[in-house]
Design a protein around this motif. Structure first.
Motif, mmCIF file in Angstrom:
data_model
loop_
_atom_site.group_PDB
_atom_site.id
_atom_site.type_symbol
_atom_site.label_atom_id
_atom_site.label_comp_id
_atom_site.label_asym_id
_atom_site.label_seq_id
_atom_site.Cartn_x
_atom_site.Cartn_y
_atom_site.Cartn_z
ATOM 1 N N LEU A 2 0.846 -1.198 0.000
ATOM 2 C CA LEU A 2 0.000 0.000 0.000
ATOM 3 C C LEU A 2 0.879 1.246 0.000
ATOM 4 O O LEU A 2 1.258 1.723 -1.052
ATOM 5 N N SER A 3 1.236 1.732 1.182
ATOM 6 C CA SER A 3 1.917 3.033 1.234
ATOM 7 C C SER A 3 2.963 3.101 2.338
ATOM 8 O O SER A 3 3.132 4.136 2.971
ATOM 9 N N ILE B 176 -10.162 12.788 1.144
ATOM 10 C CA ILE B 176 -9.315 11.824 0.447
ATOM 11 C C ILE B 176 -7.983 11.678 1.176
ATOM 12 O O ILE B 176 -7.481 10.572 1.354
ATOM 13 N N LYS B 177 -7.406 12.789 1.626
ATOM 14 C CA LYS B 177 -6.133 12.740 2.349
ATOM 15 C C LYS B 177 -6.271 11.950 3.649
ATOM 16 O O LYS B 177 -5.445 11.085 3.950
ATOM 17 N N ASN B 178 -7.321 12.240 4.440
ATOM 18 C CA ASN B 178 -7.503 11.509 5.697
ATOM 19 C C ASN B 178 -7.725 10.026 5.442
ATOM 20 O O ASN B 178 -7.220 9.183 6.182
ATOM 21 N N ALA B 179 -8.484 9.700 4.404
ATOM 22 C CA ALA B 179 -8.730 8.285 4.088
ATOM 23 C C ALA B 179 -7.426 7.588 3.693
ATOM 24 O O ALA B 179 -7.153 6.464 4.133
ATOM 25 N N ALA C 194 -5.258 7.321 6.878
ATOM 26 C CA ALA C 194 -5.807 6.297 7.778
ATOM 27 C C ALA C 194 -5.508 4.899 7.235
ATOM 28 O O ALA C 194 -5.103 4.009 7.986
ATOM 29 N N ALA C 195 -5.681 4.702 5.943
ATOM 30 C CA ALA C 195 -5.445 3.378 5.355
ATOM 31 C C ALA C 195 -4.003 2.924 5.579
ATOM 32 O O ALA C 195 -3.757 1.801 6.023
ATOM 33 N N PRO D 68 0.533 9.926 9.473
ATOM 34 C CA PRO D 68 -0.425 9.294 10.386
ATOM 35 C C PRO D 68 -1.762 10.027 10.295
ATOM 36 O O PRO D 68 -1.798 11.216 9.975
ATOM 37 N N PHE D 69 -2.838 9.312 10.545
ATOM 38 C CA PHE D 69 -4.140 9.978 10.643
ATOM 39 C C PHE D 69 -4.275 10.433 12.093
ATOM 40 O O PHE D 69 -4.527 9.626 12.981
#
Length: 178
Positions: A14-15, A37-40, A43-44, A21-22
């Motif tokens: 993923l990343s 979109i940034k928070n998602a 968070a992911a 960090p969220f």
């Protein structure tokens, strides 16, 4: 079956080492009030690191399984075909700058070919911020080099995210047997 393998690995792509960090994870774990979109994306990646770290801690240091999170980097694929034509056009212009899918696979699967000791020793080195990582998850950048965990990665965050994930999954009928 996984634990019976000679050198078992769990690799998530993923990343790793790329996301932030969220910061609102304790107040809005499911992004019900802080969705963007940034928070998602943050968070992911953050939850992925913490979830794999939780699995690694449950496995124990003497357990055979290595849990790794890898970042693929920019890969030259057909990504973006569903986007509007003007964005798709921009993606196609920069696409040749991405690495090939074969090169990406070689770096992404690097944990399969390294010993558990080598992988975990690489993670225990000081990261660029000068803090030593004590996590059991292996986080690798797009070149299969150890990447830094986020600044909020901690035992407390790991357990909080694990517990919240269990609660969310139980609401939809899934019970983790770990």
């Amino acid at each position: 079956a996984l634990r019976r393998a000679e050198e078992p690995r769990v690799i998530s792509v993923l990343s790793a080492g790329v996301h932030s960090p969220f910061v609102g994870y304790k107040e809005d774990f499911e992004l019900k009030s802080q969705y963007s979109i940034k928070n998602a994306a943050d968070a992911a990646g953050f939850y992925n690191d913490l979830g794999l770290d939780a699995l690694a801690h449950r496995e124990g240091a003497s357990g055979p399984v290595v849990f790794a999170h890898s970042a693929p980097g920019f890969v030259n694929t057909r990504w973006g075909t569903e986007m509007p034509w003007y964005i798709r056009g921009l993606v196609r212009l920069i696409q040749p700058l991405g690495r090939s899918a074969g090169d990406c696979a070689e770096f992404t699967l690097a944990p399969v070919f390294r010993s558990k000791k080598e992988l975990l020793d690489g993670m225990r080195k000081d990261d660029s911020s000068g803090t030593t990582q004590d996590a059991s998850v292996v986080v690798l950048d797009q070149n299969a080099k150890p990447a830094a965990l986020t600044s909020l990665h901690s035992a407390d965050a790991r357990e909080f995210v694990w517990e919240q994930t269990e609660e969310v999954l139980e609401r939809v009928g899934v019970t983790l047997g770990v």
